[in-house]
Design an enzyme around this catalytic site. Sequence first.
Site, mmCIF file in Angstrom:
data_model
loop_
_atom_site.group_PDB
_atom_site.id
_atom_site.type_symbol
_atom_site.label_atom_id
_atom_site.label_comp_id
_atom_site.label_asym_id
_atom_site.label_seq_id
_atom_site.Cartn_x
_atom_site.Cartn_y
_atom_site.Cartn_z
ATOM 1 C CG HIS A 213 -10.594 -0.034 -13.097
ATOM 2 N ND1 HIS A 213 -11.622 -0.707 -12.467
ATOM 3 C CD2 HIS A 213 -10.316 1.038 -12.317
ATOM 4 C CE1 HIS A 213 -11.959 -0.044 -11.362
ATOM 5 N NE2 HIS A 213 -11.184 1.008 -11.250
ATOM 6 C CG HIS B 119 -2.032 0.978 1.129
ATOM 7 N ND1 HIS B 119 -3.350 0.632 1.220
ATOM 8 C CD2 HIS B 119 -2.031 2.312 0.928
ATOM 9 C CE1 HIS B 119 -4.110 1.706 1.087
ATOM 10 N NE2 HIS B 119 -3.321 2.739 0.924
ATOM 11 C CG ASN C 278 -11.843 5.605 -11.609
ATOM 12 O OD1 ASN C 278 -11.897 6.311 -12.610
ATOM 13 N ND2 ASN C 278 -12.545 4.491 -11.483
ATOM 14 C CG HIS D 20 -4.223 -0.632 -2.366
ATOM 15 N ND1 HIS D 20 -3.776 -1.460 -1.344
ATOM 16 C CD2 HIS D 20 -3.432 -0.905 -3.425
ATOM 17 C CE1 HIS D 20 -2.751 -2.176 -1.769
ATOM 18 N NE2 HIS D 20 -2.527 -1.870 -3.041
ATOM 19 C CG HIS E 76 -7.540 0.447 -8.079
ATOM 20 N ND1 HIS E 76 -7.680 1.215 -6.946
ATOM 21 C CD2 HIS E 76 -8.665 0.637 -8.804
ATOM 22 C CE1 HIS E 76 -8.852 1.826 -6.963
ATOM 23 N NE2 HIS E 76 -9.475 1.499 -8.094
HETATM 24 P P1 DGP Z 1 -12.495 2.512 -8.108
HETATM 25 O O1 DGP Z 1 -13.850 3.090 -8.306
HETATM 26 O O2 DGP Z 1 -11.574 2.904 -9.250
HETATM 27 O O3 DGP Z 1 -11.899 2.819 -6.750
HETATM 28 O O4 DGP Z 1 -12.666 0.952 -8.257
HETATM 29 C C1 DGP Z 1 -12.655 0.032 -7.206
HETATM 30 C C2 DGP Z 1 -13.112 -1.274 -7.766
HETATM 31 O O5 DGP Z 1 -12.878 -2.260 -6.794
HETATM 32 C C3 DGP Z 1 -14.588 -1.347 -8.124
HETATM 33 O O6 DGP Z 1 -14.715 -1.512 -9.537
HETATM 34 C C4 DGP Z 1 -15.113 -2.570 -7.401
HETATM 35 C C5 DGP Z 1 -13.849 -3.255 -6.941
HETATM 36 N N1 DGP Z 1 -13.972 -3.917 -5.648
HETATM 37 C C6 DGP Z 1 -14.317 -3.325 -4.463
HETATM 38 N N2 DGP Z 1 -14.308 -4.238 -3.470
HETATM 39 C C7 DGP Z 1 -13.924 -5.418 -4.045
HETATM 40 C C8 DGP Z 1 -13.739 -6.728 -3.519
HETATM 41 O O7 DGP Z 1 -13.886 -7.010 -2.326
HETATM 42 N N3 DGP Z 1 -13.361 -7.688 -4.411
HETATM 43 C C9 DGP Z 1 -13.174 -7.413 -5.738
HETATM 44 N N4 DGP Z 1 -12.817 -8.434 -6.533
HETATM 45 N N5 DGP Z 1 -13.328 -6.190 -6.261
HETATM 46 C C10 DGP Z 1 -13.719 -5.201 -5.419
#
Ligand code: DGP
Length: 115
Positions: free
Chosen positions: A103, A46, A88, A99, A101
């Site tokens: 997509h 992180h 984002n 954290h 990331h």
């Molecule tokens: P953002 O909006 O860019 O912060 O996207 C966060 C993404 O994380 C969102 O598309 C849903 C995904 N997400 C949130 N919680 C979990 C989880 O517990 N497991 C998985 N696989 N994805 C998650």
Amino acid sequence: MDDCIFCKIVKGQIPCTKVYEDEYTFAFKDINPQAKQHILIIPKEHILTGLNDVNDDNSYIIGKLFYAAKIVSEMLGIDKSGVRIINNTGKDAHQSVQHFHIHVLGGEDMGEGLV
Ligand code: DGP
């Protein structure tokens, strides 16, 4: 970060569908897919929340995330048809997990919107 969902996923404390990992990165399927293939690629540590935290010392991790994105795209067989990579950061982008990331989306024609 003890209360970070993505840190818990990396540690195996929250289940996920893992797609790939290496020394620096971890990739898994998004729980709420926005395309036929929707993978999240995160740094294992992180060390970043969003784009605003990137600096000269940690910027190498961004390259590692994109390298992982390339490997994952090949693994999923979507590299030739095309992928869309999104980060984002912050309120206006509706970042929901603090954290860093990216997509990785693909597996279908995603149209010309955004972007
Ligand atoms: P953002 O909006 O860019 O912060 O996207 C966060 C993404 O994380 C969102 O598309 C849903 C995904 N997400 C949130 N919680 C979990 C989880 O517990 N497991 C998985 N696989 N994805 C998650």
